[in-house]
Design a protein around this motif. Structure first.
Motif, PDB file in Angstrom:
ATOM      1  N   GLN A  68       0.852  -1.191   0.000  1.00  0.00           N
ATOM      2  CA  GLN A  68       0.000   0.000   0.000  1.00  0.00           C
ATOM      3  C   GLN A  68       0.889   1.242   0.000  1.00  0.00           C
ATOM      4  O   GLN A  68       1.851   1.330   0.747  1.00  0.00           O
ATOM      5  N   VAL A  69       0.550   2.196  -0.854  1.00  0.00           N
ATOM      6  CA  VAL A  69       1.285   3.455  -0.935  1.00  0.00           C
ATOM      7  C   VAL A  69       0.274   4.588  -0.846  1.00  0.00           C
ATOM      8  O   VAL A  69      -0.739   4.582  -1.552  1.00  0.00           O
ATOM      9  N   GLN A  70       0.542   5.540   0.009  1.00  0.00           N
ATOM     10  CA  GLN A  70      -0.272   6.749   0.090  1.00  0.00           C
ATOM     11  C   GLN A  70       0.542   7.919  -0.438  1.00  0.00           C
ATOM     12  O   GLN A  70       1.733   8.050  -0.113  1.00  0.00           O
ATOM     13  N   LEU A  71      -0.103   8.753  -1.244  1.00  0.00           N
ATOM     14  CA  LEU A  71       0.570   9.835  -1.929  1.00  0.00           C
ATOM     15  C   LEU A  71      -0.056  11.171  -1.568  1.00  0.00           C
ATOM     16  O   LEU A  71      -1.294  11.296  -1.557  1.00  0.00           O
ATOM     17  N   VAL A  72       0.789  12.169  -1.289  1.00  0.00           N
ATOM     18  CA  VAL A  72       0.307  13.506  -0.960  1.00  0.00           C
ATOM     19  C   VAL A  72       1.075  14.523  -1.793  1.00  0.00           C
ATOM     20  O   VAL A  72       2.304  14.657  -1.645  1.00  0.00           O
ATOM     21  N   GLU A  73       0.360  15.236  -2.657  1.00  0.00           N
ATOM     22  CA  GLU A  73       0.972  16.260  -3.494  1.00  0.00           C
ATOM     23  C   GLU A  73       0.999  17.603  -2.776  1.00  0.00           C
ATOM     24  O   GLU A  73       0.145  17.887  -1.929  1.00  0.00           O
ATOM     25  N   SER A  74       1.964  18.422  -3.152  1.00  0.00           N
ATOM     26  CA  SER A  74       2.046  19.786  -2.654  1.00  0.00           C
ATOM     27  C   SER A  74       2.787  20.633  -3.669  1.00  0.00           C
ATOM     28  O   SER A  74       3.397  20.106  -4.608  1.00  0.00           O
ATOM     29  N   GLY A  75       2.736  21.949  -3.468  1.00  0.00           N
ATOM     30  CA  GLY A  75       3.503  22.853  -4.313  1.00  0.00           C
ATOM     31  C   GLY A  75       2.697  23.600  -5.352  1.00  0.00           C
ATOM     32  O   GLY A  75       3.252  24.451  -6.060  1.00  0.00           O
ATOM     33  N   GLY A  76       1.426  23.285  -5.464  1.00  0.00           N
ATOM     34  CA  GLY A  76       0.597  24.005  -6.420  1.00  0.00           C
ATOM     35  C   GLY A  76       0.330  25.430  -5.958  1.00  0.00           C
ATOM     36  O   GLY A  76       0.665  25.818  -4.842  1.00  0.00           O
ATOM     37  N   GLY A  77      -0.270  26.203  -6.841  1.00  0.00           N
ATOM     38  CA  GLY A  77      -0.588  27.576  -6.491  1.00  0.00           C
ATOM     39  C   GLY A  77      -0.961  28.388  -7.696  1.00  0.00           C
ATOM     40  O   GLY A  77      -1.146  27.851  -8.794  1.00  0.00           O
ATOM     41  N   LEU A  78      -1.077  29.700  -7.477  1.00  0.00           N
ATOM     42  CA  LEU A  78      -1.414  30.648  -8.534  1.00  0.00           C
ATOM     43  C   LEU A  78      -0.142  31.369  -8.961  1.00  0.00           C
ATOM     44  O   LEU A  78       0.535  31.978  -8.122  1.00  0.00           O
ATOM     45  N   SER A 122       4.133   7.464   1.352  1.00  0.00           N
ATOM     46  CA  SER A 122       4.334   6.674   2.558  1.00  0.00           C
ATOM     47  C   SER A 122       4.523   5.224   2.148  1.00  0.00           C
ATOM     48  O   SER A 122       4.114   4.802   1.077  1.00  0.00           O
ATOM     49  N   GLY A 123       5.171   4.467   3.009  1.00  0.00           N
ATOM     50  CA  GLY A 123       5.379   3.061   2.691  1.00  0.00           C
ATOM     51  C   GLY A 123       6.816   2.791   2.323  1.00  0.00           C
ATOM     52  O   GLY A 123       7.449   3.567   1.602  1.00  0.00           O
ATOM     53  N   ARG A 124       7.328   1.690   2.794  1.00  0.00           N
ATOM     54  CA  ARG A 124       8.737   1.373   2.586  1.00  0.00           C
ATOM     55  C   ARG A 124       9.035   0.899   1.175  1.00  0.00           C
ATOM     56  O   ARG A 124      10.178   0.793   0.791  1.00  0.00           O
ATOM     57  N   SER A 125       8.005   0.631   0.378  1.00  0.00           N
ATOM     58  CA  SER A 125       8.239   0.087  -0.950  1.00  0.00           C
ATOM     59  C   SER A 125       8.252   1.148  -2.045  1.00  0.00           C
ATOM     60  O   SER A 125       8.245   0.823  -3.222  1.00  0.00           O
TER      61      SER A 125
END
Length: 121
Positions: free
Chosen positions: A1-11, A25-28
């Motif tokens: 299982q992998v959880q993904l969180v994006e950031s850095g967007g904007g105007l 997240s996740g060791r793999s």
């Protein structure tokens, strides 16, 4: 299982740059190929770029070619999308995804929630 969180967007304004990050997240994580997609209002989700598990091979589709760069840091469980010379038509929600380098979204197993990029003219 992998959880993904994006950031850095904007105007930003046309011609500016942004760097998107996708923290996993996740060791793999280091075993997964990763991709970036985007979806503008009223349009289908489209492939932007992808990178293999080791970071040695990258894939791009127009209009990202020559302006966007995908990279990854497996020690930080993070994949990046550097976007230069942004245009108003780059406005979209940008998603990172894990599991493939294919152009087709259905080939990817895990998705982030997306980050909004808005480019004003």
């Amino acid at each position: 299982q992998v959880q993904l969180v994006e950031s850095g967007g904007g105007l930003v304004q046309a011609g500016d740059s942004l760097r998107l990050s996708c923290a996993a997240s996740g060791r793999s994580f280091s075993t997964y190929a990763m991709g970036w997609f985007r979806q503008a209002p009223g349009k289908e989700r489209e492939f932007v770029a992808a990178i293999n598990w080791s970071g040695t091979t990258t894939y791009y589709k127009d209009p990202a070619k020559g302006r966007f760069t995908i990279s990854r840091d497996n020690a930080k469980n993070t994949v990046y999308l550097q976007m230069n010379s942004l245009k108003p038509e780059d406005t979209a929600v940008y998603y990172c995804a894990a599991g493939s380098t294919d152009y087709n979204a259905y080939k990817y197993h895990y998705w982030g929630q997306g980050t909004q990029v808005t480019v004003s003219s």
